[in-house]
Write a protein that holds these residues in place. Structure first.
Motif, PDB file in Angstrom:
ATOM      1  N   TYR A   1       0.811  -1.208   0.000  1.00 46.33           N
ATOM      2  CA  TYR A   1       0.000   0.000   0.000  1.00 46.33           C
ATOM      3  C   TYR A   1       0.848   1.263   0.000  1.00 46.33           C
ATOM      4  O   TYR A   1       0.422   2.296  -0.489  1.00 46.33           O
ATOM      5  CB  TYR A   1      -0.945  -0.015   1.204  1.00 46.33           C
ATOM      6  N   ASN A   2       2.053   1.198   0.566  1.00 42.25           N
ATOM      7  CA  ASN A   2       2.930   2.369   0.524  1.00 42.25           C
ATOM      8  C   ASN A   2       4.377   1.942   0.317  1.00 42.25           C
ATOM      9  O   ASN A   2       4.720   0.763   0.431  1.00 42.25           O
ATOM     10  CB  ASN A   2       2.781   3.231   1.793  1.00 42.25           C
ATOM     11  N   LYS A   3       5.211   2.905  -0.012  1.00 38.61           N
ATOM     12  CA  LYS A   3       6.603   2.608  -0.351  1.00 38.61           C
ATOM     13  C   LYS A   3       7.406   2.125   0.848  1.00 38.61           C
ATOM     14  O   LYS A   3       8.313   1.299   0.694  1.00 38.61           O
ATOM     15  CB  LYS A   3       7.275   3.855  -0.952  1.00 38.61           C
ATOM     16  N   LYS A   4       7.088   2.637   2.021  1.00 41.79           N
ATOM     17  CA  LYS A   4       7.862   2.235   3.192  1.00 41.79           C
ATOM     18  C   LYS A   4       7.713   0.740   3.475  1.00 41.79           C
ATOM     19  O   LYS A   4       8.676   0.062   3.843  1.00 41.79           O
ATOM     20  CB  LYS A   4       7.450   3.061   4.423  1.00 41.79           C
ATOM     21  N   GLU A   5       6.496   0.219   3.294  1.00 41.99           N
ATOM     22  CA  GLU A   5       6.309  -1.206   3.520  1.00 41.99           C
ATOM     23  C   GLU A   5       7.084  -2.009   2.473  1.00 41.99           C
ATOM     24  O   GLU A   5       7.707  -3.028   2.790  1.00 41.99           O
ATOM     25  CB  GLU A   5       4.819  -1.572   3.479  1.00 41.99           C
TER      26      GLU A   5
END
Length: 209
Positions: free
Chosen positions: A72-76
């Motif tokens: 869902y997001n880049k950090k994950e």
């Protein structure tokens, strides 16, 4: 290389999301965190069209398969990609870790050396948990995946990322290593969030060891 897929979310399970984009349905392996975030995008037959979902992609290309992982997001995604660099941690194990812990919780466990918290995830033994901590402790700071952990031990509140990045870049150009530099810079901004870049750099130069 596929950076992300944006389209209609047509199917969703705790382990898999199907996103239709340009007439192609992409089956993406996901974490429970992404599953929870994606539920509001799921389209149902006969219902009004939902807004498109955007998932960031990691491709695993093997001789026998081409597997896509969606986040869902880049950090994950970045944390997933770091985890699979650790010896003994494959893609499925990394996905299990990120299903059992949020990125912030995992970063906190790594930064504070809390192997027991990581071991609580199914499939992670003591040695693997310790390798995750040793291998990734500096990397999560250098890549900006987590705000740095202060001496007290818990995740710091957000700082001005623009000032942080500019100060770290300036200090790195002066020859200081990124990971310890960012620790010092974030600690300074936690105490004095309104400082301009030049003042942060001056203070950091006095503190970096």
């Amino acid at each position: 290389m596929i950076e992300y897929i944006k389209g209609e979310l047509t199917e969703l399970t705790p382990a898999m999301a199907t996103v239709e984009a340009a007439g192609v349905g992409y089956g993406l392996n996901i974490t429970l965190t992404t599953y929870s975030a994606c539920q509001k995008y799921l389209s149902h037959p006969g219902s009004a069209a939902k807004e498109p979902v955007k998932l960031y992609i990691h491709e695993a290309i093997r001789e026998d398969a081409h597997v896509l992982y969606g986040f869902y997001n880049k950090k994950e995604r970045e944390m997933f990609q770091l985890l699979i660099t650790v010896s003994g941690v494959g893609a499925n194990t990394a996905r299990m870790v990120l299903s059992g812990m949020s990125v912030a919780e995992l970063c906190n466990a790594i930064s504070t050396g809390n192997a027991k918290l990581i071991q609580a995830v199914k499939g992670i033994g003591k040695m693997t948990a310790q390798r995750i901590i040793v291998d990734l402790k500096d990397k999560i700071v250098a890549l900006g995946i987590a705000q740095e952990i202060p001496a007290g031990g818990s995740i710091a509140s957000p700082v001005n990322n623009a000032v942080r990045d500019e100060a770290v870049a300036a200090l790195t150009m002066l020859g200081f290593a990124p990971a310890p530099t960012q620790k010092v810079v974030v600690a300074i901004l936690q105490e004095q969030p309104a400082l301009p870049v030049e003042q942060v750099v001056k203070l950091a130069l006095k503190q970096i060891k």
